[in-house]
Design a protein around this motif. Structure first.
Motif, short mmCIF file in Angstrom:
data_model
loop_
_atom_site.label_atom_id
_atom_site.label_comp_id
_atom_site.label_asym_id
_atom_site.label_seq_id
_atom_site.Cartn_x
_atom_site.Cartn_y
_atom_site.Cartn_z
N LYS A 389 15.78 -40.53 9.64
CA LYS A 389 16.73 -39.74 10.43
C LYS A 389 15.96 -38.62 11.13
O LYS A 389 14.98 -38.11 10.60
CB LYS A 389 17.81 -39.13 9.53
N ARG A 391 16.48 -34.99 12.14
CA ARG A 391 17.40 -33.87 11.91
C ARG A 391 16.67 -32.55 12.07
O ARG A 391 15.50 -32.45 11.70
CB ARG A 391 18.00 -33.95 10.50
N THR A 395 13.16 -33.23 9.34
CA THR A 395 12.59 -34.53 9.70
C THR A 395 11.23 -34.68 9.04
O THR A 395 10.36 -33.80 9.17
CB THR A 395 12.46 -34.67 11.22
N GLY A 506 24.01 -33.14 11.20
CA GLY A 506 22.69 -33.53 10.71
C GLY A 506 22.04 -32.55 9.77
O GLY A 506 20.96 -32.83 9.24
N GLU A 507 22.66 -31.41 9.51
CA GLU A 507 22.01 -30.41 8.66
C GLU A 507 22.24 -30.67 7.18
O GLU A 507 21.42 -30.28 6.35
CB GLU A 507 22.52 -29.00 9.02
N GLU A 509 23.20 -33.57 4.25
CA GLU A 509 23.37 -34.96 3.85
C GLU A 509 23.43 -35.03 2.34
O GLU A 509 22.96 -34.13 1.63
CB GLU A 509 22.22 -35.83 4.38
#
Length: 522
Positions: A389, A391, A395, A506-507, A509
């Motif tokens: 991903k 992010r 990342t 996206g911060e 998960e």
């Protein structure tokens, strides 16, 4: 001095942008110097290479006056040939660097970092194992070079030639300025992979980027309220499950699994709440809300540009289907037979210097930006398996290396995409030539350069010649354009059906650790 500054200034801007972009997405916990430098350099090479096409078009156009005559310094065929060779060498140099990055540098750094995860491996073993895996990529590169070397563009020596003459001919072909077919074949092979990346990521990015700008993000206050309600609901469910064992009875395996899932969900919601609280206080969120009208206008502009590109690409492909010699010729046509809106726009802007060059540069950068947006929203995929991903601040280094490799491959295919959008302009730029018409009086008329122009009156860009060196690649690119149009339309429908993104998209998960929140708190 001024020439030196004019060269280093844009290079510094590109490197600064690459550093900011990589640092924005790079995980602070897993950052590593070698992978960071590699990612920044690879991204910079991709951006520099994408800028070569506008330079190529500008140089062939700059040789002539608007009235169709050559400028004094370009009147000599030898001088024009030297300039064209310089541009060609520029292509080969940057493309060779891309080959080096894709087959050697990036794979080595990737596997070197993978080996670092094993604590029992020392530095020498890391290097040795990384080199061992990189050899596989190097072998693929050598095979492509050899295949390209044995597909010469000139007729080979006759059957009566000696073996030495054949070997000598091979080296002459590899060192000639006419083709360098080995390198060209390798680049064209990589361009096929770039075509797949363009169909996957660029097509989706062209739809998702403008629609995200238009739709905006959800209200941070509403998200916090919704998140608080979810936390209360989950805590209530946890209390109900725990109440079953108050009298000392153990929970059933099903209840234990449910309790474990609920506790994991509660941790995610609590982390989400912390991030939403930070986002609400963040000045960037407030500035983003103030710039909302500008984002909507920018999104509308981007979607109109995407639709213009799609229409131009469709007309160009239809023109090739109707007026080319078919598959055996690589669907190559000289000039345009159907009215292409983008091609006509570029030709119409020619009298107002330098609007056409600005537009072709913007088009090139547009493809790069939408490709980045597509990769950012989709992540790194291998068929149906998501590998990484992308992010902000989370990342992994391997993902950033993959991202830069994909962008390098996309840039290789961008030149053909732009040629498909505006074939006549990419071939000749803004060049014009004089046509002598004899009726009762001999007159000279100015005409735009096309395939019917005399060879010594119009100079073809090196990009066009490079793209059409092998007809079978051109055939695959042609069908790839149809796939790109289909992928864009599908992505447009999917993007329209999706709701607004979260302000902290996206911060957070489920597989994040609590330590990762430190990157946002400090």
């Amino acid at each position: 001095m001024n020439t030196s500054l004019s060269f280093w200034r844009p290079l510094f801007v590109i490197l600064a942008f690459c550093w900011v972009y990589i640092r924005k997405f790079q995980s602070r916990q897993e950052s590593e110097v070698v992978s960071t430098i590699t990612a920044i350099c690879a991204l910079a090479i991709a951006l520099i290479t994408s800028a070569l096409l506008p330079v190529d078009i500008f140089l062939v156009s700059f040789m002539k006056y608007p009235n169709g005559t050559y400028k004094e310094w370009a009147a000599n065929n030898e001088t024009r040939g030297q300039i064209e060779d310089t541009v060609l060498y520029g292509y080969y140099t940057l493309y060779s660097i891309i080959l080096f990055c894709v087959f050697l540098w990036i794979p080595f750094v990737y596997f070197y970092y993978e080996e670092r995860d094993d604590d029992n491996v020392n530095r020498c073993s890391q290097v040795k194992n990384a080199l061992k895996y990189t050899v596989g990529f190097a072998i693929v590169c050598v095979v492509l070079l050899l295949i390209g070397a044995f597909v010469p563009l000139e007729p080979p020596p006759g059957q009566n030639s000696t073996q030495w003459e054949k070997v000598q001919y091979l080296f002459e072909e590899l060192g000639s300025s006419h083709g360098l077919p080995a390198l060209s074949f390798s680049i064209s092979s990589l361009t096929l992979i770039g075509m797949l990346a363009v169909i996957t990521y660029t097509a989706y990015g062209m739809s998702v980027l403008p629609l995200n700008l238009i739709k905006g993000t959800r209200s941070v206050q509403y998200e916090r309220l919704e998140n608080t309600e979810d936390i209360d609901d989950v805590e209530l469910q946890i209390e109900k499950l725990k109440s079953k064992c108050k009298d000392g009875r153990p929970l059933s395996s099903r209840d234990r699994n449910n309790l474990q899932e609920l506790e994991g969900k509660l941790q995610v919601l609590q982390r989400r709440g912390r991030h939403l609280e930070i986002a609400e206080r963040n000045c960037c969120t407030k500035v983003g809300s103030a710039l909302r009208p500008f984002k909507i206008l920018l999104g509308i502009f981007f979607i109109l540009v995407a639709l213009l590109f799609t229409v131009a690409l469709f007309i160009s492909n239809l023109d090739k289907a109707l007026h080319s010699a078919g598959i055996s010729s690589g669907f190559i046509i000289f000039g345009t037979n159907l009215t292409n809106p983008l091609n006509e726009l570029l030709l119409a802007l020619q009298p107002v210097f330098p609007l056409d060059y600005i537009l072709i540069t913007v088009i090139t950068m547009y493809f790069v930006v939408t490709s980045m947006a597509g990769i950012r929203n989709m992540g790194i995929w291998f068929f149906w398996i998501r590998l990484y991903k992308i992010r902000p601040k989370k990342t992994r280094p391997q993902a950033l290396l993959f991202l830069c490799m994909i962008l390098l491959l996309i840039v290789l295919h961008t030149s053909y995409m732009i040629y498909s959008l505006a074939p006549q302009y990419v071939m000749y730029g803004s060049q014009k030539y004089l046509v002598q018409v004899r009726n009762n009086v001999c007159r000279l008329y100015r005409s735009t350069c096309d395939a019917d122009a005399p060879e010594d009156q119009c100079t073809v860009t090196r990009s066009y010649l490079f793209l059409h060196k092998f007809w079978f690649f051109s055939t695959i690119y042609y069908f790839g354009n149809w796939a790109f149009i289909g992928a864009f339309l599908i992505g447009l429908v999917v993007s329209c059906c999706r709701g607004k993104k979260s302000v902290i998209e996206g911060e957070v998960e489920a597989d994040d650790s609590d330590l990762s929140d430190d990157e946002y708190v400090h």
